[in-house]
Scaffold this motif. Structure first.
Motif, PDB file in Angstrom:
ATOM      1  N   ARG A  85       1.738   5.051   0.673  1.00 22.82           N
ATOM      2  CA  ARG A  85       1.275   6.002   1.691  1.00 22.82           C
ATOM      3  C   ARG A  85       0.538   7.171   1.054  1.00 22.82           C
ATOM      4  N   THR A  86       0.869   7.490  -0.191  1.00 20.56           N
ATOM      5  CA  THR A  86       0.145   8.495  -0.968  1.00 20.56           C
ATOM      6  C   THR A  86      -0.235   7.846  -2.301  1.00 20.56           C
TER       7      THR A  86
ATOM      8  N   TRP B 185       5.823   3.240   1.785  1.00 22.02           N
ATOM      9  CA  TRP B 185       5.104   2.003   1.533  1.00 22.02           C
ATOM     10  C   TRP B 185       4.790   1.269   2.827  1.00 22.02           C
ATOM     11  N   GLN B 186       3.694   0.524   2.806  1.00 19.71           N
ATOM     12  CA  GLN B 186       3.321  -0.343   3.911  1.00 19.71           C
ATOM     13  C   GLN B 186       3.034  -1.724   3.325  1.00 19.71           C
TER      14      GLN B 186
ATOM     15  N   GLN C  22      -4.206   2.754   7.786  1.00 17.37           N
ATOM     16  CA  GLN C  22      -3.037   3.612   7.571  1.00 17.37           C
ATOM     17  C   GLN C  22      -3.022   4.763   8.555  1.00 17.37           C
ATOM     18  N   THR C  23      -4.170   5.353   8.826  1.00 18.70           N
ATOM     19  CA  THR C  23      -4.258   6.467   9.757  1.00 18.70           C
ATOM     20  C   THR C  23      -3.891   6.015  11.163  1.00 18.70           C
TER      21      THR C  23
ATOM     22  N   ARG D 131      -3.511   3.310  -4.707  1.00 15.06           N
ATOM     23  CA  ARG D 131      -2.747   3.074  -3.484  1.00 15.06           C
ATOM     24  C   ARG D 131      -2.320   1.614  -3.323  1.00 15.06           C
TER      25      ARG D 131
ATOM     26  N   TYR E 288      -2.028   3.487  11.961  1.00 16.82           N
ATOM     27  CA  TYR E 288      -0.607   3.162  11.953  1.00 16.82           C
ATOM     28  C   TYR E 288       0.217   4.442  12.088  1.00 16.82           C
ATOM     29  N   SER E 289      -0.170   5.497  11.374  1.00 12.17           N
ATOM     30  CA  SER E 289       0.551   6.769  11.441  1.00 12.17           C
ATOM     31  C   SER E 289       0.473   7.372  12.836  1.00 12.17           C
TER      32      SER E 289
ATOM     33  N   LYS F 108       9.162   2.866   5.198  1.00 11.30           N
ATOM     34  CA  LYS F 108       7.821   2.916   5.782  1.00 11.30           C
ATOM     35  C   LYS F 108       7.142   4.268   5.596  1.00 11.30           C
ATOM     36  N   ALA F 109       7.888   5.292   5.259  1.00 10.86           N
ATOM     37  CA  ALA F 109       7.275   6.589   4.972  1.00 10.86           C
ATOM     38  C   ALA F 109       6.597   6.578   3.604  1.00 10.86           C
TER      39      ALA F 109
ATOM     40  N   THR G  22       0.857  -1.180   0.000  1.00 13.15           N
ATOM     41  CA  THR G  22       0.000   0.000   0.000  1.00 13.15           C
ATOM     42  C   THR G  22       0.896   1.232   0.000  1.00 13.15           C
TER      43      THR G  22
END
Length: 84
Positions: free
Chosen positions: A18-19, A66-67, A76-77, A25, A79-80, A63-64, A16
């Motif tokens: 991140r953007t 891709w996940q 994702q939110t 995505r 996780y952030s 990790k910034a 996934t």
């Protein structure tokens, strides 16, 4: 003894971004290429097979950017928020 391959489980892995990248995505790896000490992965958008590009496999470890796996926006939110 044979030299161990870098990123042995790359093909078929799901990621996934991140953007969004070209509007998508969720991606999966369909091909790999070794060039010297570099390993490249060809990734394809899960919902649009015409969206494909090559990146270094090392970038997938960032990790910034891709996940691993396919994550929802909520996942994702969360996780952030945990990382902060």
């Amino acid at each position: 003894m044979a030299k161990q391959q870098k990123f042995p489980h790359l093909i078929g892995s799901k990621w996934t971004a991140r953007t969004t990248l070209q509007g998508w995505r969720h991606f999966h790896v369909v091909n790999r290429k070794n060039q010297g000490s570099w390993v490249f992965a060809e990734i394809v958008a899960a919902c649009d097979p015409t969206v494909r590009f090559w990146i270094t496999a090392k970038q997938l470890k960032n990790k910034a950017l891709w996940q691993a796996g396919w994550q929802s926006l909520a996942e994702q939110t969360s996780y952030s928020n945990e990382a902060q």
